[in-house]
Design a protein around this motif. Structure first.
Motif, PDB file in Angstrom:
ATOM      1  N   SER A 118       5.711   5.769   3.235  1.00 36.65           N
ATOM      2  CA  SER A 118       5.457   7.045   3.893  1.00 36.65           C
ATOM      3  C   SER A 118       6.499   7.369   4.959  1.00 36.65           C
ATOM      4  CB  SER A 118       4.057   7.031   4.524  1.00 36.65           C
ATOM      5  OG  SER A 118       3.939   5.964   5.453  1.00 36.65           O
ATOM      6  N   GLN A 131      -1.280  -4.402  10.503  1.00 34.96           N
ATOM      7  CA  GLN A 131      -1.521  -3.398  11.526  1.00 34.96           C
ATOM      8  C   GLN A 131      -2.659  -2.465  11.116  1.00 34.96           C
ATOM      9  OE1 GLN A 131       2.488  -1.730  11.185  1.00 34.96           O
ATOM     10  NE2 GLN A 131       1.597   0.239  10.627  1.00 34.96           N
ATOM     11  N   THR A 132      -3.127  -1.664  12.049  1.00 32.68           N
ATOM     12  CA  THR A 132      -4.212  -0.731  11.776  1.00 32.68           C
ATOM     13  C   THR A 132      -3.830   0.233  10.660  1.00 32.68           C
ATOM     14  OG1 THR A 132      -4.942  -0.837  14.085  1.00 32.68           O
ATOM     15  CG2 THR A 132      -5.669   1.059  12.787  1.00 32.68           C
ATOM     16  N   GLY A 133      -4.723   0.371   9.691  1.00 30.97           N
ATOM     17  CA  GLY A 133      -4.474   1.286   8.587  1.00 30.97           C
ATOM     18  C   GLY A 133      -3.701   0.692   7.428  1.00 30.97           C
ATOM     19  N   SER A 134      -3.431  -0.614   7.495  1.00 29.60           N
ATOM     20  CA  SER A 134      -2.621  -1.233   6.438  1.00 29.60           C
ATOM     21  C   SER A 134      -3.439  -1.613   5.202  1.00 29.60           C
ATOM     22  CB  SER A 134      -1.902  -2.477   6.984  1.00 29.60           C
ATOM     23  OG  SER A 134      -2.837  -3.441   7.446  1.00 29.60           O
ATOM     24  N   GLY A 135      -4.768  -1.559   5.311  1.00 31.11           N
ATOM     25  CA  GLY A 135      -5.601  -1.837   4.144  1.00 31.11           C
ATOM     26  C   GLY A 135      -6.359  -3.146   4.186  1.00 31.11           C
ATOM     27  N   LYS A 136      -6.488  -3.749   5.365  1.00 28.88           N
ATOM     28  CA  LYS A 136      -7.173  -5.037   5.475  1.00 28.88           C
ATOM     29  C   LYS A 136      -8.646  -4.919   5.088  1.00 28.88           C
ATOM     30  CE  LYS A 136      -6.276  -5.501   9.837  1.00 28.88           C
ATOM     31  NZ  LYS A 136      -5.573  -4.196  10.009  1.00 28.88           N
ATOM     32  N   THR A 137      -9.319  -3.918   5.640  1.00 28.33           N
ATOM     33  CA  THR A 137     -10.750  -3.760   5.367  1.00 28.33           C
ATOM     34  C   THR A 137     -10.999  -3.474   3.899  1.00 28.33           C
ATOM     35  OG1 THR A 137     -11.141  -2.944   7.619  1.00 28.33           O
ATOM     36  CG2 THR A 137     -12.830  -2.456   5.966  1.00 28.33           C
ATOM     37  N   TYR A 138     -10.162  -2.646   3.305  1.00 25.80           N
ATOM     38  CA  TYR A 138     -10.337  -2.334   1.887  1.00 25.80           C
ATOM     39  C   TYR A 138     -10.157  -3.580   1.037  1.00 25.80           C
ATOM     40  CZ  TYR A 138      -9.603  -0.413  -2.749  1.00 25.80           C
ATOM     41  OH  TYR A 138      -9.695  -0.151  -4.097  1.00 25.80           O
ATOM     42  N   LYS A 174       0.844  -1.188   0.000  1.00 24.57           N
ATOM     43  CA  LYS A 174       0.000   0.000   0.000  1.00 24.57           C
ATOM     44  C   LYS A 174       0.881   1.239   0.000  1.00 24.57           C
ATOM     45  CE  LYS A 174      -3.227   2.495   3.028  1.00 24.57           C
ATOM     46  NZ  LYS A 174      -3.895   2.477   4.354  1.00 24.57           N
TER      47      LYS A 174
END
Length: 207
Positions: A54, A132-139, A46
């Protein structure tokens, strides 16, 4: 009457042959999937397309002899142990496949689709996202269920289950479909289909 009986016998024989052929296909397809690995690990990158994350880390991909990207190299500049200088560290990771940042949702599902077919065939299959949180799992798993281009693995898999079941219905197969929807967070399993307000409040309050 006799001709009708003969036609019925022929129909039953053809149906038996069709079922036998389907069972043989399932066994061979399952074996084929097993040969690809019963446990597979994929990595989806990502972020920026310039080879930099980033946090400033640099990364590059490794391609195998078959032209599949299956390696990831990350180079970072960090302070040394005494914070008197900096040092560059390089880490290399190997996966079954690495998905480039430009890979779309349909491309991700190409590797999952055959596993859904295996599940419809009656074999156990598990697919989950880890990070981790924000890594794109949900997307990756859910995406936008109302958009054909960006919907994720879960809605695509559900559609494929029912499409495949409908195809096999014409061959005499019948399916009963049920599901459950859970979340595993901090080593706790939470039923997301539970409608009780007190049930969900208990998680928020840490009970």
């Amino acid at each position: 009457v006799r001709r009708r009986e003969e036609l019925e016998e022929e129909r039953l024989l053809l149906k038996q042959q069709l079922v036998a052929t389907e069972m043989e296909r399932r066994q061979k397809f399952s074996l084929y999937e097993e040969l690809k690995g019963t446990i597979r690990v994929y990595c989806r990158v990502k972020g920026g397309n310039d080879g930099r994350a980033s946090n400033g880390a640099r990364y590059s991909f490794k391609t195998n002899d078959e032209g599949v990207e299956n390696g990831l190299t990350i180079t970072q500049t960090r302070n040394n142990a005494t914070s008197t200088g900096v040092r560059e560290t390089t880490q290399r990771f190997a996966y079954d496949r690495v998905y480039h940042q430009a890979q779309d949702q349909s491309g991700i599902f190409e590797d999952v689709g055959p596993l859904v077919d295996t599940a419809v065939d009656g074999y156990r299959v598990c697919v989950f996202a880890f990070g981790q949180t924000g890594s794109g799992k949900t997307y990756t798993m859910e995406g936008d269920i109302n958009d054909e281009a960006t919907k994720g693995i879960t809605p695509r898999a559900i559609e494929k289950v029912f499409d495949r079941a409908a195809q096999l219905k014409d061959e005499g197969w019948e399916y009963n479909v049920s599901c459950y929807f859970v979340e595993i967070y901090n080593d706790t399993i939470r039923d997301l289909l539970e409608t009780s307000e007190s049930y969900h409040r208990s998680f928020v309050e840490g009970r």
